[in-house]
Design a protein around this motif. Structure first.
Motif, PDB file in Angstrom:
ATOM      1  N   SER A  76      50.662  57.469 -52.115  1.00 45.49           N
ATOM      2  CA  SER A  76      51.062  56.455 -53.096  1.00 45.49           C
ATOM      3  C   SER A  76      51.989  55.416 -52.480  1.00 45.49           C
ATOM      4  O   SER A  76      51.905  54.224 -52.793  1.00 45.49           O
ATOM      5  N   GLN A  86      58.843  56.271 -56.627  1.00 43.41           N
ATOM      6  CA  GLN A  86      58.182  55.953 -57.888  1.00 43.41           C
ATOM      7  C   GLN A  86      59.205  55.648 -58.988  1.00 43.41           C
ATOM      8  O   GLN A  86      58.952  54.807 -59.855  1.00 43.41           O
ATOM      9  N   ARG A 105      53.718  41.688 -55.226  1.00 44.19           N
ATOM     10  CA  ARG A 105      52.580  41.753 -54.307  1.00 44.19           C
ATOM     11  C   ARG A 105      52.580  40.558 -53.350  1.00 44.19           C
ATOM     12  O   ARG A 105      52.910  39.432 -53.731  1.00 44.19           O
ATOM     13  N   GLU A 116      53.113  55.155 -60.082  1.00 46.94           N
ATOM     14  CA  GLU A 116      53.558  53.898 -60.665  1.00 46.94           C
ATOM     15  C   GLU A 116      52.846  52.717 -59.988  1.00 46.94           C
ATOM     16  O   GLU A 116      52.883  52.587 -58.767  1.00 46.94           O
ATOM     17  N   PRO A 117      52.197  51.852 -60.759  1.00 44.14           N
ATOM     18  CA  PRO A 117      51.515  50.688 -60.167  1.00 44.14           C
ATOM     19  C   PRO A 117      52.506  49.662 -59.633  1.00 44.14           C
ATOM     20  O   PRO A 117      53.590  49.470 -60.183  1.00 44.14           O
ATOM     21  N   THR A 118      52.127  49.025 -58.551  1.00 44.49           N
ATOM     22  CA  THR A 118      52.976  47.991 -57.961  1.00 44.49           C
ATOM     23  C   THR A 118      53.076  46.798 -58.904  1.00 44.49           C
ATOM     24  O   THR A 118      52.061  46.300 -59.387  1.00 44.49           O
ATOM     25  N   ARG A 151      59.966  47.444 -62.601  1.00 44.84           N
ATOM     26  CA  ARG A 151      59.138  46.875 -63.666  1.00 44.84           C
ATOM     27  C   ARG A 151      59.899  46.788 -64.977  1.00 44.84           C
ATOM     28  O   ARG A 151      59.740  45.833 -65.752  1.00 44.84           O
ATOM     29  N   ASP A 173      50.324  46.887 -50.846  1.00 43.39           N
ATOM     30  CA  ASP A 173      50.469  45.880 -51.891  1.00 43.39           C
ATOM     31  C   ASP A 173      51.599  44.902 -51.585  1.00 43.39           C
ATOM     32  O   ASP A 173      51.526  43.721 -51.941  1.00 43.39           O
TER      33      ASP A 173
END
Length: 410
Positions: free
Chosen positions: A50, A307, A403, A396-398, A314, A57
């Motif tokens: 991950s 994470q 990015r 957890e998404p970037t 975010r 990213d």
């Protein structure tokens, strides 16, 4: 008194990732690292699948590959009754089907270089946080010590990313729930020899003891699990006795245990596992080990810490830009990360008890546990522990704002 939007105490993986992500959102962030450099003997050198995806990213994948890391695709264990593949990372979904091992100072320096390229990012070295600034019950900044004297830094939010012995957490009076641990870890190194298998992490388990060998560049980083509180007694037995224990448990290393010159080469990790009941105060947030110290079992502590940092970035970025970080905003991090943290800690406790059971607790011959035997018969099941270790229960998404296109390797 100087001022920033987010003050982060601690320049470890969680603090550096959080600082970089927030700076890329345009949030003014100051990371305070108490040491003068990153060149210390870290043990948590695992970079999970991950995190490899996160680095891609962020545009840092090529630079990370250039360090270079040691990549591993499998985790295997050897018991007196046979060997078994515990986790096969080649079965993972996504771009990265392996985990990497790299000196943590190289990862931190990579993140620091990326952070310094952002106008909103400030990294202060030799800056040890000594206390909190307050207005009533609200935390409004930190005091930190530098070679030039004491400095006060005002902040909309202070983030404690200063590890399992967090000074910031203690200053805030946050209550820690401790789960205890039946073991400690002795860390040491032995050299790699021609013909060694370097594409896997190998564990050997006996009754009440265990040894894990992690391949690095030129050596194996070894973790020898001992019972909690037995460090002094075992050291009194001497280095020859320890060499014999290592050779007996993992015969493949018997030809190089003589490289352990003395027990001064063997470092103790005092294993702790705990979790805060509340991860925040008004103006303060805890992440990573400051919020939940993990056992080294599975090597997942860094993964959870990073994470946490991604989730916190975010949650904080928008409110921080508006100057509207409320206690409810801070409370959301625990809500989001609690299940993954608590479930992982519970699994670690089960594994710890299984590994450190008392010698002679059963007269039956030791053998590979039933779940592992089933996984050998149906190899697709080896993807499950690989996923839990390398990706986690709640990846957890970037954030889109962080990015970047890949940067050239340096």
């Amino acid at each position: 008194m100087t001022r920033t939007s987010i003050a982060i105490a601690g320049g470890g993986p969680a603090g550096m990732v959080l600082g970089l992500l927030l700076a890329r959102a345009g949030v003014r962030v100051t990371v305070l690292e108490k040491h003068g450099d990153f060149l210390r003997d870290f043990r948590g050198d695992t970079v999970h699948a991950s995190t490899l995806g996160l680095l891609d990213d962020l545009g840092l994948g090529p630079a990370f590959d250039a360090i270079p890391p040691r990549y591993v695709e499998r985790m295997r264990v050897v018991a007196p009754g046979g060997a078994a593949t515990v986790a096969d990372m080649r079965r993972l979904p996504g771009r990265h089907k392996r985990i990497g091992f790299v000196p943590q100072w190289d990862l931190l320096e990579l993140l620091a270089r990326a952070g310094r390229a952002e106008p909103a990012f400030t990294l202060v070295m030799n800056a040890e946080v000594t206390g909190l600034l307050r207005e009533g019950s609200k935390v409004t900044g930190v005091r930190y010590r530098t070679p030039g004297g004491e400095v006060s830094l005002g902040a909309d939010v202070v983030v404690a990313a200063d590890g399992r012995t967090s000074r910031v957490r203690a200053e805030a009076g946050l209550a820690v729930r401790s789960f205890g641990a039946p073991m400690d870890v002795w860390w040491f190194r032995v050299p790699v020899r021609e013909g060694d298998e370097l594409g896997e992490v190998l564990g050997r388990f006996g009754r009440g003891e265990a040894l894990v060998a992690i391949p690095r560049t030129g050596y194996f980083q070894c973790a020898f699990l001992i019972r909690k509180g037995t460090d002094a007694r075992l050291r009194a037995e001497g280095v020859e006795r320890f060499r014999g224990r290592v050779a007996a448990l993992m015969p493949a290393l018997a030809d190089r245990v003589g490289e352990i010159a003395s027990l001064d080469d063997v470092k103790l990790l005092d294993v702790r596992q705990n979790r805060l009941r509340t991860w925040h105060r008004d103006g303060l947030l805890c992440v990573g080990d400051a919020a939940h110290a993990m056992s080294p079992v599975g090597g997942v502590g860094i993964n959870l810490a990073i994470q946490d940092a991604v989730a916190a970035a975010r949650l904080l970025a928008g409110p921080a830009l508006r100057g509207a970080v409320t206690p409810d905003v801070l409370r959301r991090l625990r809500r989001r990360r609690l299940f993954a943290t608590a479930a992982t800690q519970a699994a670690q406790r089960v594994l710890q008890r299984a590994v450190m059971r008392e010698p002679g607790a059963s007269e039956r011959p030791a053998r590979v546990p039933l779940p592992l035997r089933v996984a050998q018969r149906f190899p697709v099941l080896q993807a499950v522990p690989a996923y839990l270790v390398s990706i986690g229960l709640r990846p957890e998404p970037t954030p889109g704002f962080a990015r970047r296109s890949p940067a050239p390797a340096r």
